[in-house]
Design an enzyme around this catalytic site. Structure first.
Site, PDB file in Angstrom:
ATOM      1  CE  LYS A  30     -11.040  -4.052 -10.352  1.00  0.00           C
ATOM      2  NZ  LYS A  30     -11.232  -2.802  -9.603  1.00  0.00           N
ATOM      3  CD  GLU A  74      -1.790   3.037  -8.838  1.00  0.00           C
ATOM      4  OE1 GLU A  74      -2.250   2.681  -7.723  1.00  0.00           O
ATOM      5  OE2 GLU A  74      -2.514   3.431  -9.784  1.00  0.00           O
ATOM      6  CE  LYS A 134      -3.965  -5.100  -8.611  1.00  0.00           C
ATOM      7  NZ  LYS A 134      -4.030  -4.221  -9.769  1.00  0.00           N
ATOM      8  CD  GLU A 162     -13.447  -3.132  -6.687  1.00  0.00           C
ATOM      9  OE1 GLU A 162     -12.667  -3.366  -7.619  1.00  0.00           O
ATOM     10  OE2 GLU A 162     -13.715  -2.006  -6.272  1.00  0.00           O
ATOM     11  NE  ARG A 166      -9.173  -5.987  -7.960  1.00  0.00           N
ATOM     12  CZ  ARG A 166      -8.780  -6.700  -9.000  1.00  0.00           C
ATOM     13  NH1 ARG A 166      -9.198  -7.926  -9.154  1.00  0.00           N
ATOM     14  NH2 ARG A 166      -7.966  -6.174  -9.908  1.00  0.00           N
ATOM     15  CG  HIS A 173      -7.517   4.876  -7.532  1.00  0.00           C
ATOM     16  ND1 HIS A 173      -6.496   4.780  -6.620  1.00  0.00           N
ATOM     17  CD2 HIS A 173      -7.027   4.391  -8.693  1.00  0.00           C
ATOM     18  CE1 HIS A 173      -5.437   4.241  -7.218  1.00  0.00           C
ATOM     19  NE2 HIS A 173      -5.730   3.996  -8.475  1.00  0.00           N
TER      20      HIS A 173
HETATM   21  N1  LIG Z   1      -6.068  -2.710 -14.712  1.00  0.00           N
HETATM   22  C1  LIG Z   1      -5.689  -2.236 -13.547  1.00  0.00           C
HETATM   23  O1  LIG Z   1      -5.809  -2.895 -12.522  1.00  0.00           O
HETATM   24  C2  LIG Z   1      -5.063  -0.879 -13.484  1.00  0.00           C
HETATM   25  C3  LIG Z   1      -4.414  -0.461 -12.323  1.00  0.00           C
HETATM   26  C4  LIG Z   1      -3.793   0.781 -12.317  1.00  0.00           C
HETATM   27  C5  LIG Z   1      -3.825   1.567 -13.461  1.00  0.00           C
HETATM   28  N2  LIG Z   1      -4.469   1.143 -14.570  1.00  0.00           N
HETATM   29  C6  LIG Z   1      -4.498   1.950 -15.791  1.00  0.00           C
HETATM   30  O2  LIG Z   1      -3.165   2.077 -16.301  1.00  0.00           O
HETATM   31  C7  LIG Z   1      -3.115   3.235 -17.110  1.00  0.00           C
HETATM   32  C8  LIG Z   1      -1.834   3.979 -16.836  1.00  0.00           C
HETATM   33  O3  LIG Z   1      -0.740   3.134 -17.117  1.00  0.00           O
HETATM   34  P1  LIG Z   1       0.722   3.742 -17.352  1.00  0.00           P
HETATM   35  O4  LIG Z   1       1.027   4.715 -16.319  1.00  0.00           O
HETATM   36  O5  LIG Z   1       1.612   2.603 -17.567  1.00  0.00           O
HETATM   37  O6  LIG Z   1       0.513   4.621 -18.670  1.00  0.00           O
HETATM   38  P2  LIG Z   1       0.869   4.406 -20.198  1.00  0.00           P
HETATM   39  O7  LIG Z   1       0.572   3.033 -20.640  1.00  0.00           O
HETATM   40  O8  LIG Z   1       0.212   5.519 -20.913  1.00  0.00           O
HETATM   41  O9  LIG Z   1       2.447   4.617 -20.243  1.00  0.00           O
HETATM   42  C9  LIG Z   1       2.991   5.871 -19.906  1.00  0.00           C
HETATM   43  C10 LIG Z   1       3.893   6.434 -21.008  1.00  0.00           C
HETATM   44  O10 LIG Z   1       5.119   5.732 -21.020  1.00  0.00           O
HETATM   45  C11 LIG Z   1       5.411   5.253 -22.334  1.00  0.00           C
HETATM   46  N3  LIG Z   1       6.199   4.038 -22.134  1.00  0.00           N
HETATM   47  C12 LIG Z   1       5.766   2.829 -21.717  1.00  0.00           C
HETATM   48  N4  LIG Z   1       6.802   2.013 -21.488  1.00  0.00           N
HETATM   49  C13 LIG Z   1       7.927   2.713 -21.776  1.00  0.00           C
HETATM   50  C14 LIG Z   1       9.313   2.424 -21.715  1.00  0.00           C
HETATM   51  N5  LIG Z   1       9.759   1.242 -21.247  1.00  0.00           N
HETATM   52  N6  LIG Z   1      10.193   3.378 -22.091  1.00  0.00           N
HETATM   53  C15 LIG Z   1       9.738   4.581 -22.502  1.00  0.00           C
HETATM   54  N7  LIG Z   1       8.451   4.937 -22.564  1.00  0.00           N
HETATM   55  C16 LIG Z   1       7.543   4.001 -22.199  1.00  0.00           C
HETATM   56  C17 LIG Z   1       4.072   5.105 -22.969  1.00  0.00           C
HETATM   57  O11 LIG Z   1       4.158   5.158 -24.366  1.00  0.00           O
HETATM   58  C18 LIG Z   1       3.326   6.305 -22.406  1.00  0.00           C
HETATM   59  O12 LIG Z   1       3.643   7.452 -23.120  1.00  0.00           O
HETATM   60  C19 LIG Z   1      -4.350   4.045 -16.790  1.00  0.00           C
HETATM   61  O13 LIG Z   1      -5.246   3.942 -17.868  1.00  0.00           O
HETATM   62  C20 LIG Z   1      -4.941   3.358 -15.564  1.00  0.00           C
HETATM   63  O14 LIG Z   1      -6.331   3.455 -15.504  1.00  0.00           O
HETATM   64  C21 LIG Z   1      -5.080  -0.064 -14.596  1.00  0.00           C
HETATM   65 ZN   LIG Z   2      -4.384   3.376  -9.968  1.00  0.00          ZN
END
Ligand SMILES: NC(=O)c1ccc[n+]([C@@H]2O[C@H](COP(=O)([O-])OP(=O)(O)OC[C@H]3O[C@@H](n4cnc5c(N)ncnc54)[C@H](O)[C@@H]3O)[C@@H](O)[C@H]2O)c1
Ligand SMILES: [Zn+2]
Length: 340
Positions: free
Chosen positions: A128, A170, A205, A215, A220, A227
């Site tokens: 996704k 998660e 997953k 989905e 799924r 959420h």
């Molecule tokens: N596609 C899917 O199936 C799916 C599933 C769950 C969540 N999501 C999406 O994922 C997003 C959230 O992802 P996230 O929590 O990774 O957020 P993010 O990508 O914003 O990362 C969180 C923070 O950590 C920082 N960062 C990343 N890697 C780092 C590292 N190794 N060291 C230091 N800082 C680092 C980033 O710059 C950011 O500030 C949401 O938009 C959500 O909707 C998608």
């Molecule tokens: Zn999620």
């Protein structure tokens, strides 16, 4: 170490390996999308020959505007149909770059190198991809499976504590919906070794995604436990002050209460949910919870909502979850009001 995930057009490998060899495996003609934080910490491992597009960190970058910038960058940099888009970062980079990969020249190869706990256990697997619209989260997107996912849990060493906890949400979700023994372990508290945990979550997953990739059967949809309310909480907070994992933590607790209230969820389950969330340092309440009207409006726009009635992925008990449609708004409101 690796595991294979099947999808409608083939399959891909999720491999655990350090960043340097992961980048060595990338094909010629790779274009790397990352964000400024990841670049600051880990940018040195990106081979010089690959063009890099660095976006601003944060959910605000999962926008039409930034999507356009990255597409134009690919065009200007001479990417062609044989190019590979590489997402090097968290879920924001992965979702955005994946949607770019899905649409540039009607779709080019995509590789994920996730660097947050959340993206390693969740968003990098399943195909996704997408961006947010003003009307709500993830409202424009596609299914675009990666060609490979390379995971180095050592990248988590630079991740802020709050982001690590965010990813645990998660993982707790996976336990609560699919694997009660995992949920029980998490309820005991600290996790010493992350890689086996990440692997376990991906296996869980992957099994769900393989059964219902697009989905359509509701299978799924169980991954959306927490959420519906969680996304609404993120929205009323402008995707800024409350992180995704924090919002779904509160969402899981309240959706467990909702389930109990409408007789889907075994009584006492919300208590168990609260216990495991607390053990992992996750919140049961957050900003914006009192904005009942705004939350209800946001939920009405949820992708699971159909013709005015709300749908939720609800626990029957820890370890078992199902999609329940036709939930009346007044029941949801009652749960929100009680929590506010
Ligand atoms: N596609 C899917 O199936 C799916 C599933 C769950 C969540 N999501 C999406 O994922 C997003 C959230 O992802 P996230 O929590 O990774 O957020 P993010 O990508 O914003 O990362 C969180 C923070 O950590 C920082 N960062 C990343 N890697 C780092 C590292 N190794 N060291 C230091 N800082 C680092 C980033 O710059 C950011 O500030 C949401 O938009 C959500 O909707 C998608
Ligand atoms: Zn999620």
């Amino acid at each position: 170490v690796g595991l294979r995930v099947n999808h409608r057009f083939g399959s891909y490998e999720v491999e655990f390996l350090p960043l340097a060899p992961a980048f060595e495996r990338l094909p010629r003609g790779s274009f790397v999308v990352t964000d400024q934080n990841v670049r600051d910490h880990w940018g040195h491992v990106i081979p010089k020959e690959f063009p890099v597009c660095t976006i601003e960190p944060g959910e605000q970058s999962k926008s039409l505007a930034v999507y356009g910038v990255v597409l134009e960058w690919l065009g200007e940099s001479g990417a062609d149909r044989k190019s590979t888009v590489v997402a090097f970062g968290g879920g924001v980079v992965g979702d955005l770059a994946g949607f770019v990969a899905a649409s540039y020249m009607r779709g080019v190869q995509f590789i994920q190198i996730p660097t947050t706990l959340l993206s390693q256990v969740d968003s990098s697997v399943g195909g996704k991809v997408g961006i947010d619209l003003e009307a709500g989260k993830n409202l424009a997107g596609a299914f675009h499976a990666p060609a490979a996912v390379y995971i180095d849990v050592d990248t988590l060493s630079t991740l802020p504590e709050r982001q690590l906890t965010n990813g645990m949400a998660e993982i707790v979700k996976m336990g609560l919906i699919l694997d009660v023994s995992l949920a029980d372990e998490l309820a005991k508290g600290g996790i010493a070794n992350l890689q086996p945990l990440v692997e376990r979550c991906i296996r869980l997953k992957a099994a769900v995604v393989e059964e219902d990739e697009l989905e359509t059967t509701g299978k799924r949809a169980v991954l959306n436990f927490g959420h519906t309310i969680g996304h609404a909480l993120e929205k009323v907070n402008g995707y800024r002050d409350v992180l995704h994992g924090e919002a779904i933590s509160v969402g899981m607790f309240l959706e467990a209460k909702l389930g109990e209230r409408i007789g889907v969820t075994r009584p006492g389950t919300a208590e168990s949910v609260a216990r495991v969330l607390k053990a992992q340092g996750l919140p049961l309440t957050c900003l914006g919870l009192h904005q009942t009207e705004e939350l209800m409006q946001a939920m009405a726009k949820d992708k699971k909502a159909l013709g005015g009635s709300l749908a939720f992925s609800l626990l029957e008990e820890p370890g078992r979850c199902k999609l329940v449609s036709g939930v009346s708004a007044s029941e949801v409101k009652a749960v929100l009001n009680e929590a506010a």
